[in-house]
Design an enzyme around this catalytic site. Structure first.
Site, PDB file in Angstrom:
ATOM      1  CG  LEU A 106      -1.999  -1.188   1.090  1.00  0.00           C
ATOM      2  CD1 LEU A 106      -2.785  -1.091   2.466  1.00  0.00           C
ATOM      3  CD2 LEU A 106      -2.907  -0.808   0.150  1.00  0.00           C
ATOM      4  CD  GLU A 156       5.999  -6.714  -3.432  1.00  0.00           C
ATOM      5  OE1 GLU A 156       6.048  -5.747  -2.747  1.00  0.00           O
ATOM      6  OE2 GLU A 156       6.270  -7.840  -2.939  1.00  0.00           O
ATOM      7  CE1 TYR A 174     -25.661 -14.832  13.994  1.00  0.00           C
ATOM      8  CE2 TYR A 174     -24.368 -15.557  12.046  1.00  0.00           C
ATOM      9  CZ  TYR A 174     -25.428 -15.670  13.142  1.00  0.00           C
ATOM     10  OH  TYR A 174     -25.893 -16.907  13.386  1.00  0.00           O
ATOM     11  CG  ASP A 187       3.892  -1.446   8.393  1.00  0.00           C
ATOM     12  OD1 ASP A 187       3.323  -0.182   8.628  1.00  0.00           O
ATOM     13  OD2 ASP A 187       3.511  -2.687   8.636  1.00  0.00           O
TER      14      ASP A 187
END
Ligand SMILES: Cc1cc2nc3c(=O)[nH]c(=O)nc-3n(C[C@H](O)[C@H](O)[C@H](O)COP(=O)(O)OP(=O)(O)OC[C@H]3O[C@@H](n4cnc5c(N)ncnc54)[C@H](O)[C@@H]3O)c2cc1C
Length: 514
Positions: free
Chosen positions: A15, A35, A205, A290
């Site tokens: 991302l 990548e 749910y 990150d």
């Protein structure tokens, strides 16, 4: 060996790397992205993207389906999905939440990472970025003039790329950060957890609007959530290896029904930690995402979103330096502006109920901030901002800042000709001077030098629906100088006699033109 040249090499095509490639390509910066994998991971991680991220994507013409107005990610403690539901724990306690106001033209979005990444790849390619999947950075060297990278393709083909700058978006373990010898600080490793991704028809749910469930049984403590496309994630709070029958048993135990068809898709193992790099830059290499700050998954979306905001901050600065409009001193403001944001978000993670039990005192005394203040009101203090002193808080809501230099320029709906747009749409790619006073136009003409500087005259170029002057804290003759990333760099309360000189001095400082 084949040798190529580019302006920026981005390592990592998840991302953050893909966002970097989009933002750089939008600024016409020649960009190569590598990548190591050939596509997205079959086990998505992120799925929640914040309104600020959507604002940045919107500016690229990438409009994602948005969450309904007033949407809040809700979590409840349950015995089992089809059993008793207990208390709901809010991410931000209601006493800390400010008023609901329209502070952005965008709302958040919920899209699984493996569905979003192809959209980002497509956008990056269409803007002109050179994406190379299945290509690994083997090693690199940097000198005073650039970075040399040795690449290996999945078919064994080797090549080198010479780039002026390197962006390491290579994840929490970041081999580039390690090679640069950059250390990290913070709460550290929290725990290693396992997950199982499965498909099941459990939409009923979700009808109450709650999509996150803390499974609380004596024999099963886990976290259950959905990617909203029939796929669900059961995250165990332990690091036990479970075979497929055991995984299936746990999934059934969490759901509490035997009559639902369940397809196991894949499993994951995650090291949750909270660490911020002690430097975000070394020579010509920049850490982002990150690699710069590993933050555990939260309902605040601090992980990928913070990284996407990093590279938006960095892209225009690299573009300015590469084009010669700014000196390399501008690049030093990346760390000065983004590292405090990462730290602030780390502290906000542990100040909140979701992570308080594992905080180990790191956020002691830290007040929980309003979500809007974090998302839209973090203050940048650097040489690319004038008038953001140490006495100011690290974050506040946009209506409190009211155009404070160092904060994101506020959103107000305006009419430009027949078009209704946001003030945010007035800013990129160059610099913008927002004012109601026509005298600033002549000053801007003289002051801009080689920079692209447009004047937006309120009431003439745009007709606001609400007071831009109030939102930006401007008097009738004041002016706000907005950076290419939509942050206010400087503000004048009045038109000085020597407006061209005053504006020119401010611009030279915040754009590092000399
Ligand atoms: C279960 C879970 C849920 C999450 N949910 C959210 C969420 O909803 N919202 C949110 O904002 N965040 C979320 N996060 C966090 C988010 O996933 C991460 O913050 C985000 O993926 C970081 O992106 P990145 O691009 O910095 O790094 P990564 O996604 O780790 O990508 C790094 C990339 O670099 C590549 N790479 C590494 N080394 C090399 C090399 N030498 N050569 C070439 N390529 C290389 C890797 O293959 C990888 O693709 C979640 C995390 C988890 C674990």
């Amino acid at each position: 060996m084949q040798r190529e040249e580019t302006a920026v090499l981005v390592v990592g095509g998840s991302l953050v790397g893909l966002s970097a490639a989009m933002f750089l390509a939008k600024q016409r910066v020649p960009t190569v992205l590598v990548e190591q994998h050939l596509g997205s991971s079959p086990h998505p991680r992120a799925m929640g993207y914040t309104p600020r991220t959507l604002e940045l994507f919107r500016a690229l013409g990438l409009d994602l389906p948005q969450a309904p107005a007033g949407f809040r990610l809700r979590r409840v403690r349950v015995e089992r999905l089809a059993g008793r539901w207990f208390d709901e724990v809010p991410w931000t306690p209601s006493r800390e939440r400010g008023p609901e106001m329209e502070v952005s033209p965008s709302r958040g979005a919920a899209i699984a990472q493996d569905r979003l990444e192809p959209l980002l790849r497509h956008k990056a390619l269409s803007l002109g970025a050179d994406l190379r999947l299945g290509t690994t950075l083997e090693r690199f060297e940097q000198d005073a003039h650039g970075v040399t990278a040795w690449l290996r393709r999945h078919d064994g083909h080797e090549s080198t790329v010479r780039a002026a700058y390197l962006i390491a978006a290579d994840g929490a373990r970041s081999p580039i950060r390690e090679a640069l010898g950059i250390t990290r600080s913070g709460r550290g490793h929290i725990h290693t957890v396992r997950s199982v991704l499965f498909r099941a028809p459990l939409e009923q749910y979700l009808e109450s609007g709650i999509s996150q469930f803390e499974i609380d049984q004596p024999e099963l403590r886990a976290f259950l959530t959905t990617y909203g496309d029939g796929r669900w994630l059961l995250m165990f709070k332990d690091d036990l290896e479970r075979d497929a029958p055991a995984q299936l048993r746990c999934v059934r135990q969490a759901i509490g029904r035997d009559d639902v068809p369940i397809e196991l898709i894949t499993t994951g193992r995650w090291e949750l930690g909270a660490l911020v790099a002690d430097r975000f830059c070394a020579g010509r290499s920049f850490l982002a995402g990150d690699a710069a700050h590993a933050l555990p998954p939260t309902r605040g979306g601090f992980g990928a979103n913070t990284g996407i905001h990093d590279v938006h901050n960095l892209a225009w600065k690299l573009a300015h330096v590469l084009s010669g409009q700014s000196t390399p001193a501008l690049l030093e403001t990346y760390e000065a502006e983004r590292r405090p944001v990462a730290w602030g978000r780390l502290l906000q993670t542990f100040a909140r109920p979701d992570y308080a039990a594992v905080a180990q005192g790191i956020a002691e005394g830290v007040a929980i901030l309003d979500e809007t203040a974090i998302e839209f009101g973090e203050l940048y203090r650097s040489s690319a901002v004038l008038g953001a002193g140490p006495e100011l808080p690290a974050a506040a809501r946009p209506e409190v800042w009211a155009g404070q230099p160092g904060t994101r320029a506020p959103h107000v709906w305006v009419h430009r000709g027949t078009e209704r747009c946001s003030t945010l749409d007035l800013f990129a790619p160059g610099w913008t001077l927002v004012t109601a006073d026509a005298r600033w136009a002549a000053a801007a003409q003289v002051a801009k030098g080689a920079l692209e500087l447009r004047v937006v005259q309120l009431g003439v170029d745009v007709l606001p629906e609400a007071s831009v002057a109030v939102a930006f804290g401007l008097s009738a003759s004041g002016a706000a100088l907005v950076r290419p990333d939509g942050y206010i760099a400087w503000r004048a309360l009045d038109v000085p006699g020597d407006a061209a000189r005053v504006l020119g001095v401010a611009l030279a400082q915040v754009a590092s033109t000399r």
